[in-house]
Motif scaffolding. Sequence first.
Motif, mmCIF file in Angstrom:
data_model
loop_
_atom_site.group_PDB
_atom_site.id
_atom_site.type_symbol
_atom_site.label_atom_id
_atom_site.label_comp_id
_atom_site.label_asym_id
_atom_site.label_seq_id
_atom_site.Cartn_x
_atom_site.Cartn_y
_atom_site.Cartn_z
ATOM 1 N N SER A 93 34.454 16.481 4.188
ATOM 2 C CA SER A 93 34.631 17.192 2.920
ATOM 3 C C SER A 93 33.651 18.339 2.737
ATOM 4 C CB SER A 93 34.473 16.215 1.753
ATOM 5 O OG SER A 93 33.172 15.662 1.735
ATOM 6 N N SER B 267 34.863 18.882 -2.971
ATOM 7 C CA SER B 267 35.684 17.738 -3.321
ATOM 8 C C SER B 267 36.349 17.154 -2.084
ATOM 9 C CB SER B 267 36.765 18.147 -4.333
ATOM 10 O OG SER B 267 36.191 18.512 -5.561
ATOM 11 N N GLU C 135 31.001 10.858 -4.273
ATOM 12 C CA GLU C 135 32.360 10.632 -4.770
ATOM 13 C C GLU C 135 32.813 9.200 -4.516
ATOM 14 O OE1 GLU C 135 35.651 13.288 -4.278
ATOM 15 O OE2 GLU C 135 34.293 14.944 -3.788
ATOM 16 N N SER D 254 42.609 12.463 -9.721
ATOM 17 C CA SER D 254 41.839 13.705 -9.674
ATOM 18 C C SER D 254 42.780 14.843 -10.076
ATOM 19 C CB SER D 254 41.248 13.937 -8.280
ATOM 20 O OG SER D 254 42.282 14.042 -7.309
ATOM 21 N N GLU E 31 36.991 16.252 -9.221
ATOM 22 C CA GLU E 31 36.943 15.018 -8.443
ATOM 23 C C GLU E 31 37.684 13.855 -9.117
ATOM 24 O OE1 GLU E 31 34.000 17.628 -6.729
ATOM 25 O OE2 GLU E 31 34.306 17.009 -8.804
ATOM 26 N N GLU F 224 33.349 15.954 -13.087
ATOM 27 C CA GLU F 224 32.862 16.671 -11.915
ATOM 28 C C GLU F 224 31.711 15.882 -11.303
ATOM 29 O OE1 GLU F 224 32.881 20.380 -9.524
ATOM 30 O OE2 GLU F 224 34.218 19.665 -11.105
#
Length: 436
Positions: free
Chosen positions: A250, A254, A343, A360, A369, A383
């Motif tokens: 990633s 995100s 995340e 999301s 996210e 976020e």
Amino acid sequence: MLQRLRTDDLLKWKNQVHRKPLLLDGARQVGKTYLLTQLFGKKEFQQVHRLDFRLNPTLADLFAETLDPNTIIENIEIRLDVSINLEQDLIFFDEVGECQKAVDSLKYFAEDFSFAFVCATGSNIGLLDSFPVGSVHHLQLNPFCFEEFLMAKQNSKLLDSFRERRDSKTVFEQLWRTLLDYYFVGGMPEAVSHWFDVRSRLVERINNVKQVHRELVMGYRQDFGKYAGELNALHIDSVFSSVPRQLSASRDDSVKRFKFKGIVEQKQRYRDFRGPIDWLEKARLVLKCFPIEGRPTVPIQSQIRVNIFKLYFFDIGLLGHMLDIPYYSQATQSYRYKGFIAENFVQMELSSRSNYPTYSWRKARAEIEFIHQCRDGTVVPIEVKSGSRTRARSLRSYIERYDPPLAVILAEKQGNKESQRLQVWPLYEAQFLSDM
């Protein structure tokens, strides 16, 4: 003794006048048996009568002739050489998924023995051919969430500060340091137990946790062959290994949708991997997050596309292990592209509070996210930032488009309000999203 928040739910179940059998679902080794026997059973009941169908498959014979609860209780008493007091004892079917007839019997316990205390656990419940829908009180047990990790740390003042969301530099520094430890250890009970073993030096605790992670991953891979067959097991293993790789790609932005290309040669479509992905999700080893486009409306689930999703790992410690991220790199955040760890942490925290699946948002190049549906039906954009920078171009784009009543940034930062509707929370407070 490691404590679990699910104990409160078990007590509520016990105190009901009439109750369905309780089913505690969850991935292997998340602590289901320990919770029901040590933390709940021994404290709340005169005796616990445990039938472990994985350890002793011949216990299935007790259900062979009939599913009548009276006969089953008599068979258990004879087989275990015990007397069962239905008003004071807990009857426990462990790994009930190994015995389909024991699963089927739960329906009749619900109908005829609602006064009894019958519970079951399973790590492959979602893979069963049939299940008595509506006849059990279902609870999900996940790996230790961050609050439970703090409970295991046994610093009552710090735990109280977390629960009360106190905002001070000292509290923030201590909780942030604990969060980075949690990134490495994760929430599997055996790993947590080794980490907080005060008799061991740090290097020993690190090595012990790594060994637990190795053995757990090996055990899960062995399960693929046991429950899915040789060919399916290869595809399941390929997807299982691909999830950490795709998350780590990633590049601190995100996390992107899960890509089917490149996992197995000559297979690159959702329909090629639907079976393995569903298998892993039902076994509670991966977690789905569905990105939606356009203005989020309630119910959000109506806007998803079933073949477009992000896949997260069910335990952050095992994720780091499969990517070979050392403890000191986690503790100092000195590795590249660490946004996916943050995340995955938020995904786990939301899932542990029954916010599953998660969602999301994306529009052109803008991505948020997570979007969270509050109890009053409003939708809050979330976020996630792995560091202390809180510039969020995508979030501001979302705010300009849809004018939400509240937006939240989770970051390496003490809490504050940038405006009346834009709040910054410390990343470790992700669980409090569920209170909104």
